[in-house]
Design an enzyme around this catalytic site. Structure first.
Site, PDB file in Angstrom:
ATOM      1  N   GLY A   9       0.830  -1.206   0.000  1.00  0.00           N
ATOM      2  CA  GLY A   9       0.000   0.000   0.000  1.00  0.00           C
ATOM      3  C   GLY A   9       0.859   1.249   0.000  1.00  0.00           C
ATOM      4  CB  SER A 133      -5.887   1.335  13.721  1.00  0.00           C
ATOM      5  OG  SER A 133      -6.819   2.354  14.039  1.00  0.00           O
ATOM      6  CE1 TYR A 143      -8.583   0.046   9.230  1.00  0.00           C
ATOM      7  CE2 TYR A 143      -9.256   1.205  11.223  1.00  0.00           C
ATOM      8  CZ  TYR A 143      -8.370   1.017  10.187  1.00  0.00           C
ATOM      9  OH  TYR A 143      -7.235   1.811  10.120  1.00  0.00           O
ATOM     10  CB  SER A 144     -11.478  -1.463  15.584  1.00  0.00           C
ATOM     11  OG  SER A 144     -11.724  -0.164  15.098  1.00  0.00           O
ATOM     12  CB  THR A 145     -12.250  -6.806  15.299  1.00  0.00           C
ATOM     13  OG1 THR A 145     -13.291  -6.162  16.044  1.00  0.00           O
ATOM     14  CG2 THR A 145     -12.031  -8.195  15.851  1.00  0.00           C
ATOM     15  CE  LYS A 147      -5.392  -1.321  10.370  1.00  0.00           C
ATOM     16  NZ  LYS A 147      -4.209  -1.422   9.485  1.00  0.00           N
ATOM     17  CB  ILE A 176      -2.411   9.812   9.993  1.00  0.00           C
ATOM     18  CG1 ILE A 176      -1.861   8.900  11.111  1.00  0.00           C
ATOM     19  CG2 ILE A 176      -1.281  10.406   9.150  1.00  0.00           C
ATOM     20  CD1 ILE A 176      -0.915   9.544  12.083  1.00  0.00           C
TER      21      ILE A 176
END
Ligand SMILES: NC(=O)c1ccc[n+]([C@@H]2O[C@H](COP(=O)([O-])OP(=O)(O)OC[C@H]3O[C@@H](n4cnc5c(N)ncnc54)[C@H](OP(=O)(O)O)[C@@H]3O)[C@@H](O)[C@H]2O)c1
Length: 239
Positions: A9, A133, A143-145, A147, A176
């Protein structure tokens, strides 16, 4: 001759800043992404090699070892983000499942398979740095899980690779600025709230993340491994 560095990425946002920092130090950098033209343009700006690899596609990831016939020194698992739109309260269980699987595939499995595919090629003194994150501290969505899972997985990777003098760490950013992560979904109000949560009253910058990642991959950081390093201006403290 510099080290061989992979930044997944790397065509925009945080990944581009990381790739640029390694390239500026004389390392041979390879960046990946999904959009070929964007990748090509980014590669030309910093003099890096490019490879179209979708972190959510295991077949793409399986092509990575062929890019590093003589070995690799640094893997930066940066590719990630919000995948599709989150299922809502009225979505079906199958919709939720689709969203969770796609999100875990890109944000967790992508990093896991990248390391598995390149593990044998990692040279002594090398490093793996994965971008987590702040969301992992409050994991309540896919998403948070993902990470949070990344940070747990990293501890085991560190133990496994440590015997070969290879470090493995997570850099866990707060908000960010100057990235496409939020697409058009970052309102002025939300941005102000996120900045207000920091102690230093400013958003992070891609260059802040790049500085920590390059340090973790440096000679000075050889005894730092198995850790999650937070970079959030104080928005989340570990004590
Ligand atoms: N920005 C923040 O506030 C923040 C905070 C905490 C953590 N992070 C994490 O930092 C990392 C970088 O995010 P960012 O903010 O820099 O986002 P960004 O500006 O959207 O950049 C994402 C980069 O990754 C590439 N990418 C996205 N999905 C990919 C995939 N499936 N396979 C390969 N490449 C992919 C994109 O290129 P293509 O679209 O062409 O593939 C682009 O080069 C992510 O892991 C994100 O979760 C960001």
């Amino acid at each position: 001759m510099g080290r061989e560095v992979l930044v997944t990425g790397g065509s925009g946002g945080i990944g581009f800043a990381i790739a640029q920092a390694f390239a500026d130090s004389g390392d041979a950098v390879t960046i990946t992404g999904r959009d070929h033209d964007r990748l090509q343009a980014a590669g030309e700006r910093i003099g890096s090699r490019v490879a179209v690899v979708d972190a959510g596609d295991p077949e793409d990831i399986a092509s990575l070892p062929g890019l590093f016939p003589d070995g690799i020194d640094v893997i930066v698992n940066n590719a990630g983000g919000f995948v599709g739109s989150a299922a809502t309260a009225t979505s079906s269980v199958l919709d939720h499942q689709r969203h969770w699987l796609a999100t875990l595939k890109t944000n967790l499995l992508g990093a896991v398979l990248t390391v598995i595919s390149l593990e044998e090629k990692l040279r002594r003194g090398g490093s793996v740095v994965s971008i987590g994150s702040i969301g992992a501290e409050y994991a309540a969505n896919a998403y948070s899980t993902a990470k949070a899972g990344l940070a747990a997985w990293n501890a085991g990777v560190s133990e496994r690779l440590g015997a070969r003098d290879i470090t493995a760490n997570i850099v866990s950013p707060g908000f960010i600025d100057g990235t496409d992560l939020f697409g058009g979904r970052m309102s002025d109000d939300r941005r102000a709230r996120l900045v207000d949560r920091t102690h230093v009253k400013r958003a992070g910058r891609p260059a802040d993340v790049a500085a920590l990642v390059t340090f973790l991959a440096s000679e000075q950081a050889r005894h730092i491994t198995g850790q999650t390093l937070h970079l959030n201006g104080g928005a989340h403290t570990t004590r």
